[in-house]
Design a protein around this motif. Sequence first.
Motif, PDB file in Angstrom:
ATOM      1  N   UNK A 166      26.797  54.475  -2.093  1.00  0.00           N
ATOM      2  CA  UNK A 166      26.968  55.724  -2.795  1.00  0.00           C
ATOM      3  C   UNK A 166      25.815  56.581  -2.480  1.00  0.00           C
ATOM      4  N   UNK A 167      24.583  56.250  -2.102  1.00  0.00           N
ATOM      5  CA  UNK A 167      23.614  57.164  -1.716  1.00  0.00           C
ATOM      6  C   UNK A 167      24.106  57.960  -0.293  1.00  0.00           C
ATOM      7  N   UNK A 168      24.538  57.164   0.636  1.00  0.00           N
ATOM      8  CA  UNK A 168      25.088  57.584   1.886  1.00  0.00           C
ATOM      9  C   UNK A 168      26.052  58.548   1.695  1.00  0.00           C
ATOM     10  N   UNK A 169      27.128  58.325   0.764  1.00  0.00           N
ATOM     11  CA  UNK A 169      28.169  59.297   0.656  1.00  0.00           C
ATOM     12  C   UNK A 169      27.710  60.628  -0.131  1.00  0.00           C
ATOM     13  N   UNK A 170      26.893  60.581  -0.913  1.00  0.00           N
ATOM     14  CA  UNK A 170      26.223  61.543  -1.700  1.00  0.00           C
ATOM     15  C   UNK A 170      25.637  62.797  -0.819  1.00  0.00           C
ATOM     16  N   UNK A 171      24.833  61.881   0.356  1.00  0.00           N
ATOM     17  CA  UNK A 171      24.160  62.593   1.364  1.00  0.00           C
ATOM     18  C   UNK A 171      25.135  63.358   2.076  1.00  0.00           C
ATOM     19  N   UNK A 172      26.043  62.877   2.519  1.00  0.00           N
ATOM     20  CA  UNK A 172      27.189  63.368   3.375  1.00  0.00           C
ATOM     21  C   UNK A 172      27.877  64.656   2.500  1.00  0.00           C
ATOM     22  N   UNK A 173      28.045  64.412   1.191  1.00  0.00           N
ATOM     23  CA  UNK A 173      28.685  65.341   0.395  1.00  0.00           C
ATOM     24  C   UNK A 173      27.640  66.618   0.213  1.00  0.00           C
ATOM     25  N   UNK A 174      26.661  66.463  -0.114  1.00  0.00           N
ATOM     26  CA  UNK A 174      25.667  67.585  -0.332  1.00  0.00           C
ATOM     27  C   UNK A 174      25.386  68.427   0.833  1.00  0.00           C
ATOM     28  N   UNK A 175      25.180  67.674   2.243  1.00  0.00           N
ATOM     29  CA  UNK A 175      24.579  68.012   3.234  1.00  0.00           C
ATOM     30  C   UNK A 175      23.577  68.737   3.128  1.00  0.00           C
ATOM     31  N   UNK A 176      22.580  68.031   2.974  1.00  0.00           N
ATOM     32  CA  UNK A 176      20.976  68.368   2.641  1.00  0.00           C
ATOM     33  C   UNK A 176      20.770  69.316   1.644  1.00  0.00           C
ATOM     34  N   UNK A 177      21.777  69.769   0.712  1.00  0.00           N
ATOM     35  CA  UNK A 177      21.457  70.395  -0.422  1.00  0.00           C
ATOM     36  C   UNK A 177      21.333  69.561  -1.803  1.00  0.00           C
ATOM     37  N   UNK A 178      20.125  69.168  -1.941  1.00  0.00           N
ATOM     38  CA  UNK A 178      19.852  68.187  -2.980  1.00  0.00           C
ATOM     39  C   UNK A 178      20.209  68.595  -4.521  1.00  0.00           C
ATOM     40  N   UNK A 179      20.493  69.718  -4.696  1.00  0.00           N
ATOM     41  CA  UNK A 179      20.826  70.435  -6.047  1.00  0.00           C
ATOM     42  C   UNK A 179      22.494  70.568  -6.111  1.00  0.00           C
ATOM     43  N   UNK A 180      23.168  70.429  -5.026  1.00  0.00           N
ATOM     44  CA  UNK A 180      24.462  70.394  -5.166  1.00  0.00           C
ATOM     45  C   UNK A 180      25.225  69.364  -5.786  1.00  0.00           C
ATOM     46  N   UNK A 181      26.430  70.093  -6.700  1.00  0.00           N
ATOM     47  CA  UNK A 181      27.109  69.197  -7.385  1.00  0.00           C
ATOM     48  C   UNK A 181      28.188  68.342  -6.791  1.00  0.00           C
ATOM     49  N   UNK A 182      28.176  66.956  -7.080  1.00  0.00           N
ATOM     50  CA  UNK A 182      29.148  66.229  -6.448  1.00  0.00           C
ATOM     51  C   UNK A 182      29.917  65.320  -7.580  1.00  0.00           C
ATOM     52  N   UNK A 183      31.416  65.286  -7.362  1.00  0.00           N
ATOM     53  CA  UNK A 183      32.195  64.604  -8.499  1.00  0.00           C
ATOM     54  C   UNK A 183      32.910  63.615  -7.799  1.00  0.00           C
ATOM     55  N   UNK A 184      33.434  62.732  -8.393  1.00  0.00           N
ATOM     56  CA  UNK A 184      34.087  61.331  -8.155  1.00  0.00           C
ATOM     57  C   UNK A 184      35.394  61.987  -7.505  1.00  0.00           C
TER      58      UNK A 184
END
Length: 288
Positions: A45-63
């Motif tokens: 999950x952490x790795x998938x979130x990092x790939x989705x955010x692409x360095x933007x820690x404040x970006x929203x990610x959904x399932x």
Amino acid sequence: MAFTEEQPEKHCWVCFATEKDDLTAEWVSPCRCKGCTKWIHQSCLQRWLDEKQKGNGGGAVSCPQCGTEYHITFPKMGPVVYFLQQVDRVLSRISPFAAVGVVVGTVYWSAVTYGAVTVMQVVGHKKGLMVMERADPLFLLMGLPTIPVLLVLGKMIRWDDYLVRLLQRYCSKGKLPPGTSRYLSRVPADGLGAGDHLSVSRTLCGALIFPSIASLVGRLLFRRMPSNLQRTMLGGVAFVLMKGVLKVYFKQQQCIIQASRNILNFPERSGEGQNQGGDEDTEDSGNE
């Protein structure tokens, strides 16, 4: 007799591993998904979130299955980490301007260095150093970079084309064969410099190497001159004149060759017309 409902086997929807593959892995259910797709490894999950955010820690990610938005909570940062993060943000914003400043500064100091070397080459090494030591530093910082700029601008002036035009008007009749002077005007119809393409690299290299060539020609042709400045100036004038004369000569030869071809082709066409006329007269007389 009580029946206990068996829970489905956990499958990670990122790496597709089961709980039997890694018994020590930590499993989480971060969204409203049910069944086997509700489970995921914490590390996946952490790795998938990092790939989705692409360095933007404040970006929203959904399932991707149920659309639930993940609420990511970061641990509190220490003062050192916070300071480094702010420094990184500032550097990322000013880095483009810093890169432009480095490029402009490099070009400027290269022009200053070239101007200083040119002064010592034209005036003389010792005398050039004395002149620059006695001059105002502000004048040197403003005047030395203009030397390569003036050389490049002088190189871009097509003065030899005007010289070719003048010589074609007044000196071409004596060099052409009899009867060919009236065809000379057809050669430069598209302009004298129509076939010459202005190359940026050629212009830049020719302008920057001109002081060295002028100094070398001055030393070879004007050795008796006591002043190095006079030798360099006379050498530059001699080199420019030689280059102009050679260019004028080659252009004149091209004009003569082209005009001669026009003259040779003209009688053939007129002769063909006469032959055709003669054939028609012969046919008319035969019909009569």
